[in-house]
Motif scaffolding. Structure first.
Motif, mmCIF file in Angstrom:
data_model
loop_
_atom_site.group_PDB
_atom_site.id
_atom_site.type_symbol
_atom_site.label_atom_id
_atom_site.label_comp_id
_atom_site.label_asym_id
_atom_site.label_seq_id
_atom_site.Cartn_x
_atom_site.Cartn_y
_atom_site.Cartn_z
ATOM 1 N N GLU A 1 0.208 3.506 -7.397
ATOM 2 C CA GLU A 1 1.328 4.347 -6.975
ATOM 3 C C GLU A 1 2.313 3.514 -6.158
ATOM 4 O OE1 GLU A 1 -0.967 6.983 -4.675
ATOM 5 O OE2 GLU A 1 -1.343 8.402 -6.315
ATOM 6 N N VAL A 2 3.615 3.769 -6.343
ATOM 7 C CA VAL A 2 4.641 3.036 -5.604
ATOM 8 C C VAL A 2 4.706 3.555 -4.169
ATOM 9 C CG1 VAL A 2 7.082 2.460 -5.448
ATOM 10 C CG2 VAL A 2 5.974 2.586 -7.689
ATOM 11 N N LEU A 3 4.439 2.663 -3.230
ATOM 12 C CA LEU A 3 4.484 3.017 -1.811
ATOM 13 C C LEU A 3 5.848 2.710 -1.193
ATOM 14 C CD1 LEU A 3 1.053 1.552 -0.661
ATOM 15 C CD2 LEU A 3 1.577 3.934 -1.214
ATOM 16 N N GLY A 4 6.541 1.711 -1.743
ATOM 17 C CA GLY A 4 7.826 1.314 -1.192
ATOM 18 C C GLY A 4 8.337 0.055 -1.846
ATOM 19 N N LYS A 5 9.302 -0.564 -1.193
ATOM 20 C CA LYS A 5 9.905 -1.799 -1.690
ATOM 21 C C LYS A 5 10.061 -2.776 -0.534
ATOM 22 C CE LYS A 5 12.804 0.604 -5.108
ATOM 23 N NZ LYS A 5 14.204 0.911 -5.473
ATOM 24 N N GLY A 6 10.210 -4.059 -0.890
ATOM 25 C CA GLY A 6 10.431 -5.062 0.143
ATOM 26 C C GLY A 6 11.015 -6.331 -0.440
ATOM 27 N N LEU A 7 11.542 -7.180 0.450
ATOM 28 C CA LEU A 7 12.054 -8.483 0.034
ATOM 29 C C LEU A 7 10.953 -9.514 0.265
ATOM 30 C CD1 LEU A 7 15.638 -8.351 1.604
ATOM 31 C CD2 LEU A 7 14.881 -7.572 -0.654
ATOM 32 N N VAL A 8 10.511 -10.143 -0.812
ATOM 33 C CA VAL A 8 9.357 -11.035 -0.751
ATOM 34 C C VAL A 8 9.780 -12.422 -0.275
ATOM 35 C CG1 VAL A 8 9.553 -11.778 -3.167
ATOM 36 C CG2 VAL A 8 7.301 -11.744 -2.050
ATOM 37 N N ARG A 9 8.906 -13.087 0.458
ATOM 38 C CA ARG A 9 9.230 -14.385 1.050
ATOM 39 C C ARG A 9 8.691 -15.566 0.250
ATOM 40 N NH1 ARG A 9 8.995 -13.937 7.620
ATOM 41 N NH2 ARG A 9 10.751 -12.519 7.824
ATOM 42 N N TYR A 10 8.107 -15.284 -0.915
ATOM 43 C CA TYR A 10 7.570 -16.345 -1.760
ATOM 44 C C TYR A 10 7.950 -16.091 -3.212
ATOM 45 C CZ TYR A 10 4.655 -17.882 2.156
ATOM 46 O OH TYR A 10 4.225 -18.355 3.360
ATOM 47 N N LYS B 1 16.775 -2.954 -7.341
ATOM 48 C CA LYS B 1 15.854 -2.851 -8.468
ATOM 49 C C LYS B 1 14.763 -3.917 -8.319
ATOM 50 C CE LYS B 1 15.602 -2.978 -13.516
ATOM 51 N NZ LYS B 1 16.366 -3.153 -14.772
ATOM 52 N N PRO B 2 13.481 -3.507 -8.286
ATOM 53 C CA PRO B 2 12.390 -4.478 -8.097
ATOM 54 C C PRO B 2 12.316 -5.489 -9.230
ATOM 55 C CG PRO B 2 11.624 -2.233 -7.739
ATOM 56 C CD PRO B 2 12.984 -2.131 -8.353
ATOM 57 N N ARG B 3 12.011 -6.736 -8.851
ATOM 58 C CA ARG B 3 11.832 -7.804 -9.842
ATOM 59 C C ARG B 3 10.352 -8.059 -10.128
ATOM 60 N NH1 ARG B 3 16.170 -11.375 -9.993
ATOM 61 N NH2 ARG B 3 14.990 -12.333 -11.694
ATOM 62 N N GLY B 4 9.468 -7.363 -9.414
ATOM 63 C CA GLY B 4 8.035 -7.550 -9.587
ATOM 64 C C GLY B 4 7.274 -6.516 -8.785
ATOM 65 N N GLU B 5 5.932 -6.660 -8.795
ATOM 66 C CA GLU B 5 5.087 -5.688 -8.094
ATOM 67 C C GLU B 5 3.970 -6.402 -7.344
ATOM 68 O OE1 GLU B 5 3.694 -3.192 -11.252
ATOM 69 O OE2 GLU B 5 5.500 -1.930 -11.252
ATOM 70 N N LEU B 6 3.620 -5.849 -6.186
ATOM 71 C CA LEU B 6 2.486 -6.322 -5.399
ATOM 72 C C LEU B 6 1.520 -5.157 -5.224
ATOM 73 C CD1 LEU B 6 4.403 -8.226 -2.539
ATOM 74 C CD2 LEU B 6 3.536 -9.183 -4.689
ATOM 75 N N ARG B 7 0.306 -5.283 -5.768
ATOM 76 C CA ARG B 7 -0.702 -4.227 -5.605
ATOM 77 C C ARG B 7 -1.576 -4.571 -4.407
ATOM 78 N NH1 ARG B 7 -3.272 -0.447 -9.710
ATOM 79 N NH2 ARG B 7 -1.771 -1.406 -11.131
ATOM 80 N N LEU B 8 -1.853 -3.563 -3.572
ATOM 81 C CA LEU B 8 -2.552 -3.806 -2.316
ATOM 82 C C LEU B 8 -3.962 -3.218 -2.317
ATOM 83 C CD1 LEU B 8 0.295 -2.834 0.208
ATOM 84 C CD2 LEU B 8 0.072 -4.886 -1.210
ATOM 85 N N ASP C 1 13.768 -11.933 -3.404
ATOM 86 C CA ASP C 1 13.970 -10.866 -4.384
ATOM 87 C C ASP C 1 13.220 -9.597 -3.968
ATOM 88 O OD1 ASP C 1 15.633 -12.243 -6.089
ATOM 89 O OD2 ASP C 1 14.023 -12.927 -7.414
ATOM 90 N N PRO C 2 13.703 -8.426 -4.434
ATOM 91 C CA PRO C 2 13.007 -7.181 -4.136
ATOM 92 C C PRO C 2 11.790 -6.987 -5.027
ATOM 93 C CG PRO C 2 14.976 -6.744 -5.444
ATOM 94 C CD PRO C 2 14.978 -8.222 -5.153
ATOM 95 N N VAL C 3 10.725 -6.457 -4.460
ATOM 96 C CA VAL C 3 9.501 -6.157 -5.219
ATOM 97 C C VAL C 3 9.028 -4.762 -4.843
ATOM 98 C CG1 VAL C 3 8.750 -8.558 -5.437
ATOM 99 C CG2 VAL C 3 8.021 -7.223 -3.444
ATOM 100 N N ALA C 4 8.328 -4.131 -5.772
ATOM 101 C CA ALA C 4 7.701 -2.841 -5.490
ATOM 102 C C ALA C 4 6.334 -3.089 -4.863
ATOM 103 C CB ALA C 4 7.570 -2.035 -6.772
ATOM 104 N N ILE C 5 5.957 -2.232 -3.938
ATOM 105 C CA ILE C 5 4.669 -2.329 -3.261
ATOM 106 C C ILE C 5 3.809 -1.160 -3.711
ATOM 107 C CG2 ILE C 5 3.532 -2.312 -1.011
ATOM 108 C CD1 ILE C 5 6.195 -3.506 0.110
ATOM 109 N N LEU C 6 2.658 -1.472 -4.318
ATOM 110 C CA LEU C 6 1.818 -0.454 -4.952
ATOM 111 C C LEU C 6 0.519 -0.233 -4.191
ATOM 112 C CD1 LEU C 6 2.111 -1.568 -8.703
ATOM 113 C CD2 LEU C 6 3.707 -0.199 -7.346
ATOM 114 N N SER C 7 0.006 0.984 -4.295
ATOM 115 C CA SER C 7 -1.300 1.322 -3.736
ATOM 116 C C SER C 7 -2.395 0.758 -4.648
ATOM 117 C CB SER C 7 -1.445 2.842 -3.648
ATOM 118 O OG SER C 7 -1.583 3.388 -4.959
ATOM 119 N N PRO C 8 -3.668 0.812 -4.238
ATOM 120 C CA PRO C 8 -4.754 0.352 -5.118
ATOM 121 C C PRO C 8 -4.775 1.076 -6.461
ATOM 122 C CG PRO C 8 -5.563 0.601 -2.882
ATOM 123 C CD PRO C 8 -4.170 1.162 -2.892
ATOM 124 N N ALA C 9 -4.274 2.340 -6.478
ATOM 125 C CA ALA C 9 -4.260 3.119 -7.720
ATOM 126 C C ALA C 9 -2.991 2.895 -8.534
ATOM 127 C CB ALA C 9 -4.405 4.605 -7.394
#
Length: 371
Positions: free
Chosen positions: A326-335, A279-286, A316-324
């Motif tokens: 949309e959820v593109l995927g998930k990842g474990l963040v290093r910061y 379960k994502p703990r946050g989001e990163l928009r790209l 922790d796991p985070v969701a990776i979002l498109s510029p709009a």
């Protein structure tokens, strides 16, 4: 159609666990001849292009002999003292037998906490990946000098399985004092049958596990089954074989008796499923450029992040979002979230100036990401 056993000569990344009874004689100490022969196996695997990690027992067994602690049960403090003396001798022994083959060794000491905590897990994984990328053969052992019962693996079978999953190994070989997994303890039941290949660890299989045979080793068949569960869940095949013969890997390749536990998928697929289930703990928009880079198999760099939301720490796991959005995927963040916000939009070379220390170049490494 008969099941085909894995081929140890085809392993891309191989973890080998060495039990105390194979490495140390109660009376004479280190079994130098056997260790030198094992070094030849490791050298051959390296020549074939395999990465090799050794998970070695023996530090306490070596140290207690040097300290004259006898054969009786040791207190925690005595075990830790024996480990402190034995670890340096164990590391030196591996260095001396592998150096003539042009192989550099490195010592890695871990505790259970290092693999259960995601931040420590990512740090361990990154260190091991760097060592393997440099051609080093890591010698891994539990950090018995500081580990207490609450933070111990308790046996190197399970430690080896966790290391195999951490480094994404496709094969784990447990060199033991038994030549495979049996339907019962073969020393007590002459009708016990050995399994060649186990495709699923059922309750019936678990009920067949016995107790330790060797007086030096802590891991019985129950711990080996626990190790097998961990390994196959991570996409890693695991073999149990009798390891006292010289050149045990060569013997395995030539058809020595053993039991293989085989997974349903490969290590990379298993790791991706694990990350995707979190379960994502946050989001990163790209930005658009970062999206293109990720789809090409690249890591996520801070420069491609336009917005950081949520509350997360390192690992922790985070969701990776498109510029709009949309959820593109998930990842474990290093910061941490604060660090990620500070470096978002900046080049990796600017991280040290912003945070005050040299961090990792990727915000989310491609090996820790599902797109």
């Amino acid at each position: 159609m008969p099941l085909i056993a894995p081929d140890v000569t085809a392993a891309k990344r191989l973890v080998i666990k060495i039990g105390s009874a194979l490495l140390v004689d109660r009376q004479t100490g280190l079994k130098q001849g056997w260790l030198s022969a094992l070094a030849m196996d490791v050298a051959e695997a390296k020549l074939r292009g395999s990465d090799v990690v050794l998970v070695s027992s023996g530090s306490i067994a070596l140290g207690r002999k040097v300290l004259g602690l006898g054969d009786g049960a040791l207190t925690l403090e005595q075990s830790q003292a024996a480990a402190a003396v034995g670890q340096i001798r164990l590391a030196r022994a591996y260095e001396e037998v592998l150096a003539p083959h042009g192989i550099t060794t490195g010592q890695v000491l871990v505790t259970l906490e290092d693999t259960e905590d995601r931040r420590r897990y990512l740090n361990s994984r990154a260190t091991m990946e760097t060592l393997l990328g440099l051609g080093v053969v890591p010698i891994v052992n539990e950090n018995d000098t500081v580990a207490t019962d609450e933070i111990r693996f308790g046996d190197n079978d399970r430690l080896a399985a966790q290391i195999a999953v951490t480094v994404g190994a496709d094969q784990l070989i447990l060199l033991s004092d038994v030549d495979g997994f049996y339907s019962a303890n073969p020393k007590e039941d002459p009708t016990a049958e050995r399994f060649d290949i186990v495709t699923k660890i059922t309750p019936e299989i678990e009920a067949m596990a016995g107790d330790p045979i060797s007086g030096l080793s802590k891991g019985g068949m129950k711990t080996k089954l626990l190790a097998a569960k961990t390994a196959v869940a991570g996409g890693c095949a695991m073999a149990i074989m009798e390891g006292s013969t010289p050149r045990p890997l060569q013997a395995l390749a030539r058809g020595a008796t053993r039991t293989w536990f085989v997974p349903k998928g490969d290590p990379q697929a298993a790791r991706k499923r694990w990350i995707n289930a979190m379960k994502p703990r946050g989001e990163l928009r790209l930005d658009a450029g970062a999206v293109t880079a990720l789809k090409a198999g690249k890591s996520l760099l801070p420069a491609g992040v336009t917005e950081v939301t949520g509350s997360f720490g390192r690992g922790d796991p985070v969701a990776i979002l498109s510029p709009a959005g949309e959820v593109l995927g998930k990842g474990l963040v290093r910061y941490t979230v604060a660090e990620a916000r500070a470096i978002a939009g900046h080049r990796s070379g600017d991280i040290a100036g912003i945070l005050g220390y040299q961090g990792r170049s990727a915000l989310v490494h491609r090996d820790d990401m599902v797109i």
